[in-house]
Design a protein around this motif. Structure first.
Motif, PDB file in Angstrom:
ATOM      1  N   TYR A 180      12.723 -11.941 -16.324  1.00  0.00           N
ATOM      2  CA  TYR A 180      13.708 -11.029 -16.345  1.00  0.00           C
ATOM      3  C   TYR A 180      13.671 -10.315 -15.435  1.00  0.00           C
ATOM      4  O   TYR A 180      14.797 -10.077 -14.787  1.00  0.00           O
ATOM      5  CB  TYR A 180      13.621 -10.268 -17.684  1.00  0.00           C
ATOM      6  CG  TYR A 180      14.652  -9.198 -18.075  1.00  0.00           C
ATOM      7  CD1 TYR A 180      16.126  -9.645 -18.028  1.00  0.00           C
ATOM      8  CD2 TYR A 180      14.355  -8.090 -17.803  1.00  0.00           C
ATOM      9  CE1 TYR A 180      17.249  -8.630 -17.961  1.00  0.00           C
ATOM     10  CE2 TYR A 180      15.515  -6.902 -17.662  1.00  0.00           C
ATOM     11  CZ  TYR A 180      16.512  -7.309 -17.897  1.00  0.00           C
ATOM     12  OH  TYR A 180      17.494  -6.300 -17.869  1.00  0.00           O
ATOM     13  N   MET A 181      12.445  -9.773 -14.908  1.00  0.00           N
ATOM     14  CA  MET A 181      12.554  -8.850 -13.713  1.00  0.00           C
ATOM     15  C   MET A 181      11.116  -8.631 -13.080  1.00  0.00           C
ATOM     16  O   MET A 181       9.942  -9.352 -13.581  1.00  0.00           O
ATOM     17  CB  MET A 181      12.755  -7.242 -14.461  1.00  0.00           C
ATOM     18  CG  MET A 181      11.890  -6.488 -15.236  1.00  0.00           C
ATOM     19  SD  MET A 181      10.420  -6.008 -14.373  1.00  0.00           S
ATOM     20  CE  MET A 181      10.950  -4.588 -13.947  1.00  0.00           C
ATOM     21  N   SER A 182      11.089  -7.963 -11.940  1.00  0.00           N
ATOM     22  CA  SER A 182       9.663  -8.011 -11.092  1.00  0.00           C
ATOM     23  C   SER A 182       9.933  -6.404 -10.709  1.00  0.00           C
ATOM     24  O   SER A 182      11.048  -5.772 -10.887  1.00  0.00           O
ATOM     25  CB  SER A 182       9.568  -8.755 -10.134  1.00  0.00           C
ATOM     26  OG  SER A 182       8.417  -8.519  -9.327  1.00  0.00           O
ATOM     27  N   VAL A 183       9.003  -5.758 -10.195  1.00  0.00           N
ATOM     28  CA  VAL A 183       8.907  -4.524  -9.640  1.00  0.00           C
ATOM     29  C   VAL A 183       8.742  -4.683  -8.170  1.00  0.00           C
ATOM     30  O   VAL A 183       7.876  -5.398  -7.639  1.00  0.00           O
ATOM     31  CB  VAL A 183       7.654  -3.603 -10.040  1.00  0.00           C
ATOM     32  CG1 VAL A 183       7.782  -2.218  -9.311  1.00  0.00           C
ATOM     33  CG2 VAL A 183       7.803  -3.336 -11.548  1.00  0.00           C
ATOM     34  N   TYR A 184       9.992  -4.263  -7.456  1.00  0.00           N
ATOM     35  CA  TYR A 184      10.000  -4.334  -6.075  1.00  0.00           C
ATOM     36  C   TYR A 184       9.296  -3.061  -5.523  1.00  0.00           C
ATOM     37  O   TYR A 184       9.737  -2.201  -5.801  1.00  0.00           O
ATOM     38  CB  TYR A 184      11.442  -4.460  -5.526  1.00  0.00           C
ATOM     39  CG  TYR A 184      11.601  -4.064  -4.202  1.00  0.00           C
ATOM     40  CD1 TYR A 184      11.011  -5.015  -3.078  1.00  0.00           C
ATOM     41  CD2 TYR A 184      12.202  -2.949  -3.643  1.00  0.00           C
ATOM     42  CE1 TYR A 184      11.273  -4.714  -1.655  1.00  0.00           C
ATOM     43  CE2 TYR A 184      12.414  -2.797  -2.355  1.00  0.00           C
ATOM     44  CZ  TYR A 184      12.123  -3.310  -1.306  1.00  0.00           C
ATOM     45  OH  TYR A 184      12.348  -3.317  -0.185  1.00  0.00           O
ATOM     46  N   LYS A 185       8.081  -3.590  -4.532  1.00  0.00           N
ATOM     47  CA  LYS A 185       7.331  -2.236  -4.038  1.00  0.00           C
ATOM     48  C   LYS A 185       7.427  -2.620  -2.258  1.00  0.00           C
ATOM     49  O   LYS A 185       7.136  -3.712  -1.965  1.00  0.00           O
ATOM     50  CB  LYS A 185       5.988  -2.355  -4.468  1.00  0.00           C
ATOM     51  CG  LYS A 185       5.881  -2.297  -6.008  1.00  0.00           C
ATOM     52  CD  LYS A 185       4.400  -2.019  -6.519  1.00  0.00           C
ATOM     53  CE  LYS A 185       3.358  -3.200  -6.093  1.00  0.00           C
ATOM     54  NZ  LYS A 185       2.314  -2.995  -6.688  1.00  0.00           N
ATOM     55  N   SER A 186       7.835  -1.521  -1.531  1.00  0.00           N
ATOM     56  CA  SER A 186       7.888  -1.649  -0.256  1.00  0.00           C
ATOM     57  C   SER A 186       6.584  -1.716   0.598  1.00  0.00           C
ATOM     58  O   SER A 186       5.921  -0.774   0.654  1.00  0.00           O
ATOM     59  CB  SER A 186       8.951  -0.408   0.423  1.00  0.00           C
ATOM     60  OG  SER A 186       9.113  -0.476   1.647  1.00  0.00           O
ATOM     61  N   TYR A 187       5.927  -3.019   0.575  1.00  0.00           N
ATOM     62  CA  TYR A 187       4.682  -3.004   1.093  1.00  0.00           C
ATOM     63  C   TYR A 187       4.847  -2.674   2.739  1.00  0.00           C
ATOM     64  O   TYR A 187       3.780  -2.247   3.348  1.00  0.00           O
ATOM     65  CB  TYR A 187       4.168  -4.610   1.007  1.00  0.00           C
ATOM     66  CG  TYR A 187       4.278  -5.001  -0.299  1.00  0.00           C
ATOM     67  CD1 TYR A 187       3.378  -4.348  -1.166  1.00  0.00           C
ATOM     68  CD2 TYR A 187       4.537  -6.107  -0.578  1.00  0.00           C
ATOM     69  CE1 TYR A 187       3.167  -4.571  -2.548  1.00  0.00           C
ATOM     70  CE2 TYR A 187       4.372  -6.618  -2.114  1.00  0.00           C
ATOM     71  CZ  TYR A 187       3.874  -5.980  -2.969  1.00  0.00           C
ATOM     72  OH  TYR A 187       3.641  -6.330  -4.188  1.00  0.00           O
ATOM     73  N   PRO A 188       5.983  -2.748   3.277  1.00  0.00           N
ATOM     74  CA  PRO A 188       6.125  -2.144   4.605  1.00  0.00           C
ATOM     75  C   PRO A 188       5.810  -0.810   4.923  1.00  0.00           C
ATOM     76  O   PRO A 188       5.144  -0.383   5.516  1.00  0.00           O
ATOM     77  CB  PRO A 188       7.564  -2.666   5.209  1.00  0.00           C
ATOM     78  CG  PRO A 188       7.893  -3.799   4.432  1.00  0.00           C
ATOM     79  CD  PRO A 188       7.145  -3.706   3.041  1.00  0.00           C
ATOM     80  N   GLN A 189       6.384   0.093   3.795  1.00  0.00           N
ATOM     81  CA  GLN A 189       6.132   1.467   3.858  1.00  0.00           C
ATOM     82  C   GLN A 189       4.572   1.585   3.562  1.00  0.00           C
ATOM     83  O   GLN A 189       4.024   2.531   4.027  1.00  0.00           O
ATOM     84  CB  GLN A 189       6.960   2.086   2.580  1.00  0.00           C
ATOM     85  CG  GLN A 189       8.501   2.052   3.043  1.00  0.00           C
ATOM     86  CD  GLN A 189       9.203   3.191   2.129  1.00  0.00           C
ATOM     87  OE1 GLN A 189       9.084   3.925   1.703  1.00  0.00           O
ATOM     88  NE2 GLN A 189      10.498   2.353   1.683  1.00  0.00           N
ATOM     89  N   GLU A 190       4.096   1.090   2.463  1.00  0.00           N
ATOM     90  CA  GLU A 190       2.638   1.287   1.991  1.00  0.00           C
ATOM     91  C   GLU A 190       1.712   0.856   3.411  1.00  0.00           C
ATOM     92  O   GLU A 190       0.779   1.647   3.541  1.00  0.00           O
ATOM     93  CB  GLU A 190       2.359   0.517   0.824  1.00  0.00           C
ATOM     94  CG  GLU A 190       0.881   0.880   0.491  1.00  0.00           C
ATOM     95  CD  GLU A 190       0.343  -0.143  -0.900  1.00  0.00           C
ATOM     96  OE1 GLU A 190      -0.407   0.355  -1.624  1.00  0.00           O
ATOM     97  OE2 GLU A 190       0.925  -1.263  -0.742  1.00  0.00           O
ATOM     98  N   ALA A 191       2.014  -0.204   3.828  1.00  0.00           N
ATOM     99  CA  ALA A 191       1.057  -0.644   4.998  1.00  0.00           C
ATOM    100  C   ALA A 191       1.258   0.216   6.068  1.00  0.00           C
ATOM    101  O   ALA A 191       0.225   0.486   6.974  1.00  0.00           O
ATOM    102  CB  ALA A 191       1.380  -2.121   5.421  1.00  0.00           C
ATOM    103  N   SER A 192       2.512   0.666   6.496  1.00  0.00           N
ATOM    104  CA  SER A 192       2.688   1.647   7.501  1.00  0.00           C
ATOM    105  C   SER A 192       1.886   2.965   7.417  1.00  0.00           C
ATOM    106  O   SER A 192       1.129   3.417   8.132  1.00  0.00           O
ATOM    107  CB  SER A 192       3.936   1.926   7.801  1.00  0.00           C
ATOM    108  OG  SER A 192       4.464   3.107   8.651  1.00  0.00           O
TER     109      SER A 192
END
Length: 371
Positions: free
Chosen positions: A283-295
């Protein structure tokens, strides 16, 4: 693990702009501080960052986190900074040995995504004793951590729980759900579970709940088979799965039992998870901004290696079981469904439409208007 967070609004883009790239001192500082500043300045951009990631079963670590952190470190050091990488392959003992190797290799700072947040504490202290600051990445490790960046993990669990309730609608109590939580050794898993329960408790019937060893899809598959056997396949109306990898194991078990068209949650926006979303299996996933976290992790690591303050980067504080007031940046998350794939994972460059809609998935993409 009890982690208390005092949240403040964080603008990651502004943070990146605000980061100073050179250690500086005051003309009025003490001789001792001058010596410290001079020593830090001598490092210049020629720094060595140790990067320790926990496992390689989840596609995100090799595909996103590692190259993104390497890119940020290069960017902040005029291409002079070096990232020394090791993956623990879900083995806390191996990860401790990798920390020892990093210390021997005289890295200037460590970024550690711990396999086991408690087991790593001794290694964190060992690094600190050698003057190597440590950034806890993605999960809050114990020991004398200097900085921490992750996503708001309780909010992740709430986001998953809210999505599952939305999918179930007015049938939320017509049967039972199964909760497939993550590993008991991962503090993030406890926070995902906390958030999910905050939303789901009293609104659904939880038939079975599991803490899944090592987050492994095969363990989630075994747990799901046990739940189906215990509850009966006609009684299960939905599954809370804490991530996409486990969702794959859950869905395999559901298919084998002939159970279809029930909502299953996930997290991490893995390509296979996104493709299951477009086919309706997940049904869904959670989109997490890895570019922001890695930055942010790269910014923290470079600043610490150069002896700079984190005040312009981290506006929040976190407490672990062993350390209080850790400078923290928490990145926001988004519920990913078939309705916002283009605005999230495609827009930020996770995947192209050609990757998502390849082969047998093209018809499913066409059906939902994903072009």
């Amino acid at each position: 693990m009890n982690t208390r967070m005092r949240r403040a609004a964080v603008a990651v883009a502004a943070t990146a702009m605000a980061l100073s790239l050179a250690a500086c001192g005051s003309a009025a500082e003490s001789d001792e501080n001058k010596d410290s500043s001079d020593s830090s300045a001598k490092k210049g951009d020629d720094i060595k960052v140790g990067l320790l990631l926990p496992e390689n079963q989840n596609a995100r670590y090799e595909k996103f986190d590692k190259p993104l952190i390497e890119k940020k470190v290069k960017e902040l050091t005029n291409n002079k900074g070096e990232v020394v990488y090791a993956n623990a392959k879900q083995d806390p003992t191996l990860q401790s040995q990798q920390v020892d190797t990093m210390i021997t290799n005289k890295v200037d700072v460590l970024i550690v995504d711990a396999v086991d947040s408690k087991a790593i504490a001794g290694s964190v202290k060992k690094a600190k004793d050698q003057g190597i600051p440590v950034v806890a990445y993605d999960r809050l490790a114990e020991g004398p951590i200097d900085a921490y960046t992750s996503f708001d993990n309780v909010t992740v669990g709430k986001t998953q729980g809210e999505a599952l309730l939305k999918a179930l609608g007015d049938k939320a109590k017509d049967g039972q759900i199964v909760m497939m939580n993550g590993s008991s050794t991962d503090p993030n898993a406890a926070q995902f579970k906390e958030g999910a329960h905050a939303v789901l408790d009293g609104k659904v019937n939880i038939g079975r709940e599991y803490d899944t060893k090592e987050w492994k899809p095969e363990n989630a598959n075994s747990n799901m088979q046990a739940a189906i056997s215990a509850l009966g396949k006609d009684k299960i109306i939905g599954v809370y799965s804490a991530n996409d990898g486990m969702a794959s194991g859950v869905i395999t078990a559901l298919k084998r039992a002939g159970i279809a068209n029930i909502p299953v949650t996930g997290q991490d926006a893995e390509l296979a998870g996104v493709q299951r979303i477009i086919t309706g299996e997940q049904y869904m996933s959670v989109y997490k901004s890895y570019p922001q976290e890695a930055s942010v992790a790269g910014e923290m690591a470079v600043a610490l290696a150069k002896g700079e303050s984190l005040d312009s980067i981290a506006k929040e504080k976190s407490d672990s079981a062993t350390t209080k007031g850790i400078p923290t940046v928490l990145i926001p998350v988004v519920s990913l469904t078939k309705d916002n794939i283009k605005e999230t994972v495609v827009k930020e460059g996770y995947y192209t439409l050609d990757e998502i809609c390849s082969g047998n998935y093209k018809a499913a993409c066409d059906k939902i208007g994903l072009k």
